[in-house]
Design an enzyme around this catalytic site. Structure first.
Site, PDB file in Angstrom:
ATOM      1  N   CYS A  85       0.670  -4.652  -1.254  1.00 47.14           N
ATOM      2  CA  CYS A  85      -0.694  -4.282  -0.867  1.00 47.14           C
ATOM      3  C   CYS A  85      -1.661  -5.403  -1.281  1.00 47.14           C
ATOM      4  O   CYS A  85      -1.532  -6.515  -0.804  1.00 47.14           O
ATOM      5  CB  CYS A  85      -1.077  -2.915  -1.439  1.00 47.14           C
ATOM      6  SG  CYS A  85      -2.505  -2.164  -0.614  1.00 47.14           S
ATOM      7  N   HIS A 137       3.215   0.145   1.385  1.00 47.24           N
ATOM      8  CA  HIS A 137       3.724   0.540   0.071  1.00 47.24           C
ATOM      9  C   HIS A 137       5.200   0.913   0.203  1.00 47.24           C
ATOM     10  O   HIS A 137       5.522   1.992   0.705  1.00 47.24           O
ATOM     11  CB  HIS A 137       2.932   1.733  -0.467  1.00 47.24           C
ATOM     12  CG  HIS A 137       1.554   1.382  -0.905  1.00 47.24           C
ATOM     13  ND1 HIS A 137       1.249   1.037  -2.200  1.00 47.24           N
ATOM     14  CD2 HIS A 137       0.392   1.297  -0.213  1.00 47.24           C
ATOM     15  CE1 HIS A 137      -0.033   0.773  -2.300  1.00 47.24           C
ATOM     16  NE2 HIS A 137      -0.585   0.916  -1.095  1.00 47.24           N
ATOM     17  N   GLU A 170       7.232   1.888  -2.057  1.00 48.07           N
ATOM     18  CA  GLU A 170       7.552   3.053  -2.878  1.00 48.07           C
ATOM     19  C   GLU A 170       7.153   4.361  -2.210  1.00 48.07           C
ATOM     20  O   GLU A 170       7.590   5.438  -2.631  1.00 48.07           O
ATOM     21  CB  GLU A 170       6.891   2.928  -4.256  1.00 48.07           C
ATOM     22  CG  GLU A 170       5.405   3.173  -4.307  1.00 48.07           C
ATOM     23  CD  GLU A 170       4.526   2.002  -3.890  1.00 48.07           C
ATOM     24  OE1 GLU A 170       3.303   2.085  -4.088  1.00 48.07           O
ATOM     25  OE2 GLU A 170       5.078   0.997  -3.368  1.00 48.07           O
TER      26      GLU A 170
END
Length: 217
Positions: free
Chosen positions: A87, A197, A199
């Site tokens: 990011c 992202h 994750e």
């Protein structure tokens, strides 16, 4: 093998830490450490720099930790340790950030970070939610190893209002469409960056994390 997630008070690292720990265990990739200590970065085999918020604030926060950026830079640019920016951590790899004010980035991958301006006025900014990745090098033999097992059409999760415009198209590995091209993944030498992202990107994100942890440049 030690992978460091850099903590400089720019976002909640809990979900990223859990995802990296899971994939490190599954791939036998060693230890994951969340730290803000330059000495930990200096001994790391791989470095991950997350970032949430505005470019100038993240750049200032990183610089406020004495010696932290210097340790990152020395490890990545001199000792060629694999690096992953996530990011705003990716955006800071640019030459310039244009959010609120002109802010110098790391200048590791030439380009600038500018506001998203969709051609379709019905598309809202920030660009938030799931979007399809489009690989910029469709020939599998030409793809970066980070993309092993990844195909055009795989979904990633985005939350951002600014995007990275690379100066050299060869540095863009994947993009998505949001009323125009949005750079999603960049890479050069031992440096990688993801606008989305991983994750939060479920199977795609876990695969990319595993690829990073097992990548040997």
């Amino acid at each position: 093998m030690l992978t460091v997630l850099v903590d400089y008070d720019s976002g909640n690292l809990h979900s990223a830490e859990k995802a990296f720990q899971r994939m490190a265990l599954e791939t036998n990739a060693g230890k994951i450490l969340v730290t803000s200590r330059p000495e930990d970065v200096a001994r790391a085999d791989r470095i991950v720099l997350p970032g949430d918020g505005a470019f100038p604030a993240c750049r200032k926060a990183l610089g406020s930790y004495g010696g932290l950026f210097e340790a990152i830079s020395e490890s990545v640019t001199t000792r060629a340790r694999p690096f992953l920016g996530i990011c705003v951590g990716m955006q800071m790899m640019a030459t310039w950030g244009r959010e609120y004010e002109d802010t110098k980035g790391f200048d590791w991958i030439p380009g600038e970070v500018v506001k998203i301006t969709p051609s379709d006025p019905s598309l809202k900014v920030p660009h938030m939610g799931w979007n399809d990745l489009v690989l910029d090098h469709p020939d599998a033999a030409a793809r970066h190893p980070i993309l092993n097992g990844i195909e055009t059409g795989d979904h990633a999760y985005f939350v951002h209002s600014y995007h990275f415009k690379v100066a050299n198209p060869a540095h863009r590995l994947a993009h998505c469409d949001y009323g125009g091209d949005i750079t999603a993944l960049i890479g050069r030498d031992t440096m990688l960056g993801m606008q989305f992202h991983p994750e939060k990107s479920q199977a795609l994100g876990l695969r990319l994390i595993a690829n990073f942890l097992t990548w040997t440049p």
